[in-house]
Design a protein around this motif. Structure first.
Motif, PDB file in Angstrom:
ATOM      1  N   THR A 186      -0.695  -2.066  -2.497  1.00 57.92           N
ATOM      2  CA  THR A 186       0.111  -2.084  -1.274  1.00 57.92           C
ATOM      3  C   THR A 186      -0.796  -2.114  -0.048  1.00 57.92           C
ATOM      4  N   ILE A 187      -1.782  -1.266  -0.041  1.00 61.72           N
ATOM      5  CA  ILE A 187      -2.723  -1.220   1.088  1.00 61.72           C
ATOM      6  C   ILE A 187      -3.470  -2.546   1.225  1.00 61.72           C
ATOM      7  N   GLY A 188      -4.002  -3.060   0.116  1.00 58.40           N
ATOM      8  CA  GLY A 188      -4.735  -4.320   0.161  1.00 58.40           C
ATOM      9  C   GLY A 188      -3.883  -5.476   0.653  1.00 58.40           C
ATOM     10  N   SER A 189      -2.634  -5.541   0.194  1.00 56.16           N
ATOM     11  CA  SER A 189      -1.734  -6.615   0.613  1.00 56.16           C
ATOM     12  C   SER A 189      -1.437  -6.537   2.108  1.00 56.16           C
ATOM     13  N   LEU A 190      -1.241  -5.326   2.609  1.00 51.67           N
ATOM     14  CA  LEU A 190      -0.978  -5.164   4.038  1.00 51.67           C
ATOM     15  C   LEU A 190      -2.189  -5.545   4.879  1.00 51.67           C
ATOM     16  N   VAL A 191      -3.376  -5.200   4.415  1.00 53.74           N
ATOM     17  CA  VAL A 191      -4.597  -5.582   5.128  1.00 53.74           C
ATOM     18  C   VAL A 191      -4.740  -7.102   5.118  1.00 53.74           C
ATOM     19  N   ARG A 192      -4.473  -7.732   3.965  1.00 50.74           N
ATOM     20  CA  ARG A 192      -4.560  -9.198   3.887  1.00 50.74           C
ATOM     21  C   ARG A 192      -3.576  -9.850   4.853  1.00 50.74           C
ATOM     22  N   TYR A 193      -2.352  -9.357   4.875  1.00 53.16           N
ATOM     23  CA  TYR A 193      -1.342  -9.904   5.786  1.00 53.16           C
ATOM     24  C   TYR A 193      -1.786  -9.727   7.235  1.00 53.16           C
ATOM     25  N   GLY A 194      -2.291  -8.546   7.555  1.00 50.45           N
ATOM     26  CA  GLY A 194      -2.765  -8.285   8.911  1.00 50.45           C
ATOM     27  C   GLY A 194      -3.921  -9.183   9.307  1.00 50.45           C
ATOM     28  N   GLY A 201     -10.733  -0.859  -6.797  1.00 52.51           N
ATOM     29  CA  GLY A 201     -11.085  -2.147  -7.382  1.00 52.51           C
ATOM     30  C   GLY A 201      -9.880  -2.983  -7.758  1.00 52.51           C
ATOM     31  N   ILE A 202      -9.044  -2.432  -8.603  1.00 56.07           N
ATOM     32  CA  ILE A 202      -7.884  -3.193  -9.075  1.00 56.07           C
ATOM     33  C   ILE A 202      -6.796  -3.236  -8.014  1.00 56.07           C
ATOM     34  N   GLY A 203      -6.530  -2.085  -7.392  1.00 53.39           N
ATOM     35  CA  GLY A 203      -5.444  -2.002  -6.420  1.00 53.39           C
ATOM     36  C   GLY A 203      -5.767  -2.623  -5.083  1.00 53.39           C
ATOM     37  N   VAL A 204      -6.604  -1.951  -4.286  1.00 54.90           N
ATOM     38  CA  VAL A 204      -6.886  -2.416  -2.927  1.00 54.90           C
ATOM     39  C   VAL A 204      -7.493  -3.818  -2.930  1.00 54.90           C
ATOM     40  N   LEU A 205      -8.552  -4.015  -3.708  1.00 59.27           N
ATOM     41  CA  LEU A 205      -9.212  -5.328  -3.682  1.00 59.27           C
ATOM     42  C   LEU A 205      -8.372  -6.401  -4.374  1.00 59.27           C
ATOM     43  N   TRP A 235      -0.336   7.787 -14.001  1.00 58.20           N
ATOM     44  CA  TRP A 235      -1.132   8.096 -12.822  1.00 58.20           C
ATOM     45  C   TRP A 235      -1.985   6.896 -12.403  1.00 58.20           C
ATOM     46  N   LEU A 236      -2.634   6.231 -13.358  1.00 57.50           N
ATOM     47  CA  LEU A 236      -3.452   5.064 -13.018  1.00 57.50           C
ATOM     48  C   LEU A 236      -2.591   3.902 -12.523  1.00 57.50           C
ATOM     49  N   PHE A 237      -1.405   3.736 -13.115  1.00 56.06           N
ATOM     50  CA  PHE A 237      -0.480   2.705 -12.629  1.00 56.06           C
ATOM     51  C   PHE A 237      -0.115   2.976 -11.168  1.00 56.06           C
ATOM     52  N   ALA A 238       0.158   4.224 -10.856  1.00 54.54           N
ATOM     53  CA  ALA A 238       0.521   4.591  -9.483  1.00 54.54           C
ATOM     54  C   ALA A 238      -0.630   4.331  -8.523  1.00 54.54           C
ATOM     55  N   LEU A 239      -1.840   4.641  -8.953  1.00 51.23           N
ATOM     56  CA  LEU A 239      -3.009   4.386  -8.105  1.00 51.23           C
ATOM     57  C   LEU A 239      -3.198   2.896  -7.845  1.00 51.23           C
ATOM     58  N   VAL A 240      -3.026   2.082  -8.869  1.00 48.44           N
ATOM     59  CA  VAL A 240      -3.146   0.628  -8.705  1.00 48.44           C
ATOM     60  C   VAL A 240      -2.068   0.130  -7.744  1.00 48.44           C
ATOM     61  N   GLY A 241      -0.856   0.599  -7.915  1.00 47.99           N
ATOM     62  CA  GLY A 241       0.245   0.179  -7.039  1.00 47.99           C
ATOM     63  C   GLY A 241       0.029   0.577  -5.590  1.00 47.99           C
ATOM     64  N   ALA A 242      -0.421   1.817  -5.373  1.00 51.00           N
ATOM     65  CA  ALA A 242      -0.681   2.283  -4.007  1.00 51.00           C
ATOM     66  C   ALA A 242      -1.819   1.477  -3.379  1.00 51.00           C
TER      67      ALA A 242
END
Length: 125
Positions: free
Chosen positions: A14-22, A69-73, A4-11
């Motif tokens: 993904t969001i953080g990377s898309l925001v950075r690209y944008g 923290g780990i995922g989005v940021l 579950w925590l792995f999935a949260l980090v991955g999700a």
């Protein structure tokens, strides 16, 4: 760590990377150098991580910290792009821009992280 925590980090990543690209596309679309997009996301990420620390999110809310923290940021901020841009500036002889970028990134990041910690702490009390 649970699946579950792995999935949260991955999700979150993904969001953080898309925001950075944008952010990078937005900055270059405005006619600015691409390093400004990297600077913006790294400084914003520093402040936001400071707030998460100040709020005590890591020790109190593991799932939320994993996602935000780990995922989005983690996906939002980028050390590899920073270093490629610094090397490119050096090779192109853009020493003043490089000095600005290094100072703004490291000093600005430290100041914004500290400000975020302080604000997070104030909000949590």
């Amino acid at each position: 760590m649970s699946v579950w925590l792995f999935a949260l980090v991955g999700a979150g990543g993904t969001i953080g990377s898309l925001v950075r690209y944008g952010a990078g596309r937005w900055v270059t679309g405005k006619g600015k150098a691409s390093f400004y997009g990297t600077l913006i996301v790294n400084l914003a990420g520093s402040f936001a991580m400071g707030m998460l620390i100040g709020l005590g999110l890591e020790s109190v809310h593991r799932a939320e910290y994993a996602f935000f923290g780990i995922g989005v940021l983690g996906g939002l901020t980028t050390y590899s792009t920073l270093n490629v841009q610094k090397a490119t500036m050096w090779q192109e002889g853009k020493r003043r821009t490089l000095a600005f970028y290094i100072g703004a990134t490291y000093l600005g990041g430290w100041i914004l992280t500290a400000a975020g910690v302080g604000l997070g702490y104030l909000l949590s009390t």
